[in-house]
Design an enzyme around this catalytic site. Structure first.
Site, PDB file in Angstrom:
ATOM      1  N   ARG A  54       0.591  -1.186  -0.185  1.00 46.74           N
ATOM      2  CA  ARG A  54       0.328   0.345  -0.317  1.00 46.74           C
ATOM      3  C   ARG A  54       1.503   1.059  -0.126  1.00 46.74           C
ATOM      4  NH1 ARG A  54      -2.038  -0.056   4.630  1.00 46.74           N
ATOM      5  NH2 ARG A  54      -0.673   1.364   5.812  1.00 46.74           N
ATOM      6  N   TYR A 107     -16.252  17.114 -16.357  1.00 46.80           N
ATOM      7  CA  TYR A 107     -16.528  15.569 -15.949  1.00 46.80           C
ATOM      8  C   TYR A 107     -17.908  14.882 -15.533  1.00 46.80           C
ATOM      9  CZ  TYR A 107     -16.050  10.474 -14.772  1.00 46.80           C
ATOM     10  OH  TYR A 107     -16.469   9.097 -14.264  1.00 46.80           O
ATOM     11  N   ASP A 179      -7.006  18.829 -15.377  1.00 45.63           N
ATOM     12  CA  ASP A 179      -7.172  17.034 -15.675  1.00 45.63           C
ATOM     13  C   ASP A 179      -6.164  17.458 -17.101  1.00 45.63           C
ATOM     14  OD1 ASP A 179      -8.218  15.261 -16.595  1.00 45.63           O
ATOM     15  OD2 ASP A 179      -9.801  15.591 -15.234  1.00 45.63           O
ATOM     16  N   LYS A 204      -7.896   6.301 -19.530  1.00 45.06           N
ATOM     17  CA  LYS A 204      -7.906   6.587 -20.613  1.00 45.06           C
ATOM     18  C   LYS A 204      -6.529   6.501 -21.855  1.00 45.06           C
ATOM     19  CE  LYS A 204     -12.578   7.676 -19.042  1.00 45.06           C
ATOM     20  NZ  LYS A 204     -12.189   7.753 -17.545  1.00 45.06           N
TER      21      LYS A 204
END
Length: 384
Positions: A54, A107, A179, A204
């Site tokens: 982690r 978005y 972004d 993406k």
């Protein structure tokens, strides 16, 4: 794990940054370290800085070094999804009572995060047309800590002048977050234009093959990078080793894919402008696009996303989506295959009734790397 300064050329960095040959076997691709815990060299003696996956994992480290190099940043952090990255960023930068300026075209998941999650713990937000620097300045308050930008935006392909808005944010003592999912670092590098943080949905274009979900934050300030890393470890939404490996594979071909995406999208946008059933085409590569000059200044090319509006309203737009054959009806974007969707009913349903509501007659396409003639023919038959 690697020398991030092998070359200043993007294509070389994409292949080599973070990709040191395995010291044990000589494997030229970083191994998938599918491991949760690591043997320590004595109590507190971490081997290579690893103790628990982690906190850090060698495969994820390789990806994070690659991402930082491609965006020209000092620190990259890979997450389980783009929204996980955004959540970590907002909880690191903001406290109850703070204010954020968000774009009027964003978005739907980002809007949902602000409107339904972040607002519940006392963070205020307001909407501005970020393509207009004056509108951003007018939206600022004494409590503004973050200005959030998408450029090109999703789904209306708006363009924000990153350098101009970065100066406005800096003067107000706020951080500029960009972004960069639609553009990718191959076409645009916001940190070099004054942004403080770059956000990616790695799902993406960075992954590029519709087979992985991931997110990333890249920063130019080491101290901010350390803060984000602390919160990432505390909250735990990290990218897994196999997902990291898949994205690292994807970034190697990012430049050649984006060249083809952009080339195909330019031809499709040109065709759509001449189609009788299309009332408006939204693509920053078109000279008539209101953000064309800014996009040409800050982008290498104009990307693979195109939106357009059709005659006949919402039902006609839905029917275009349903009739497509080569274009797959789907909500994501940025893969090698072309996708088509109706934002109002699909990706942006969450903004219905808000200042971010999208036109009902809007169709969004993610232009893939297929033969462009096949894509043109498919859209023409879908439009009827």
């Amino acid at each position: 794990m690697s020398d991030r300064h092998i070359s200043q050329h993007f294509e070389t960095l994409a292949i080599h940054a973070g990709n040191t040959a395995d010291p044990l076997t000589g494997a030229v691709v970083p191994p998938i370290y599918q491991v949760s815990t690591y043997k320590q060299d004595g109590v507190g003696g971490l081997r290579g800085g690893y103790e628990y996956s982690r906190s850090a994992n060698p495969t994820r480290t390789a990806l994070e070094e690659n991402l930082a190099a491609l965006e020209g940043g000092r620190r990259g952090l890979a997450f389980a999804s783009g929204l996980a990255a955004e959540d970590c960023l907002l909880r690191t930068l903001l406290s109850p009572g703070d204010h954020v300026v968000i774009p009027n075209d964003a978005y739907g998941g980002t809007f949902r995060l602000f409107a339904k999650v972040v607002a519940r713990w006392g963070v205020e937000w307001s909407v501005a047309d970020t393509s207009d620097p004056a509108a951003v300045r007018a939206a600022l308050t004494p409590k503004t800590k973050v200005v959030w930008v998408e450029t090109p935006s999703n789904p209306l392909l708006g363009i924000t002048d990153i350098a101009a808005v970065a100066q406005i944010a800096r003067d107000a003592g706020a951080k500029l977050v960009v972004d960069n999912t639609f553009a990718t670092p191959y076409l645009q590098q916001p940190l070099s234009l004054g942004a403080d943080v770059v956000v990616h949905s790695l799902t993406k274009y960075m992954g590029g093959h519709s087979d992985v979900v991931g997110g990333a934050l890249i920063v130019g300030d080491s101290d901010l990078g350390d803060e984000l890393a602390f919160h990432q470890n505390a909250m735990g939404a990290v990218a897994g080793p196999f997902d990291s490996w898949l994205v690292l594979r994807g970034t190697k071909t990012l430049s050649v894919r984006m060249d083809r995406h952009s080339e195909n999208a330019t031809k499709i946008a040109d065709m759509l402008t001449r189609h009788a059933r299309v009332t408006r085409v939204l693509y920053p590569g078109l000279p008539e696009h209101p953000g064309h000059e800014v996009a040409a200044k800050q982008m290498k090319a104009f990307g693979g996303m195109v939106s357009f509006q059709v005659t006949g309203g919402e039902e006609a737009a839905v029917e275009v989506c349903n009739r497509a054959k080569v274009f797959t009806l789907g909500e994501s974007l940025g893969g090698v295959e072309s996708l088509i969707e109706h934002p109002g009913r699909m990706t942006h349903a969450s903004v219905t009734g808000s200042a971010l509501e999208v036109p009902a007659d809007l169709v969004r396409i993610s232009v893939g790397i297929e033969n462009v003639d096949d894509l043109l023919e498919d859209l023409q038959q879908a439009l009827g």
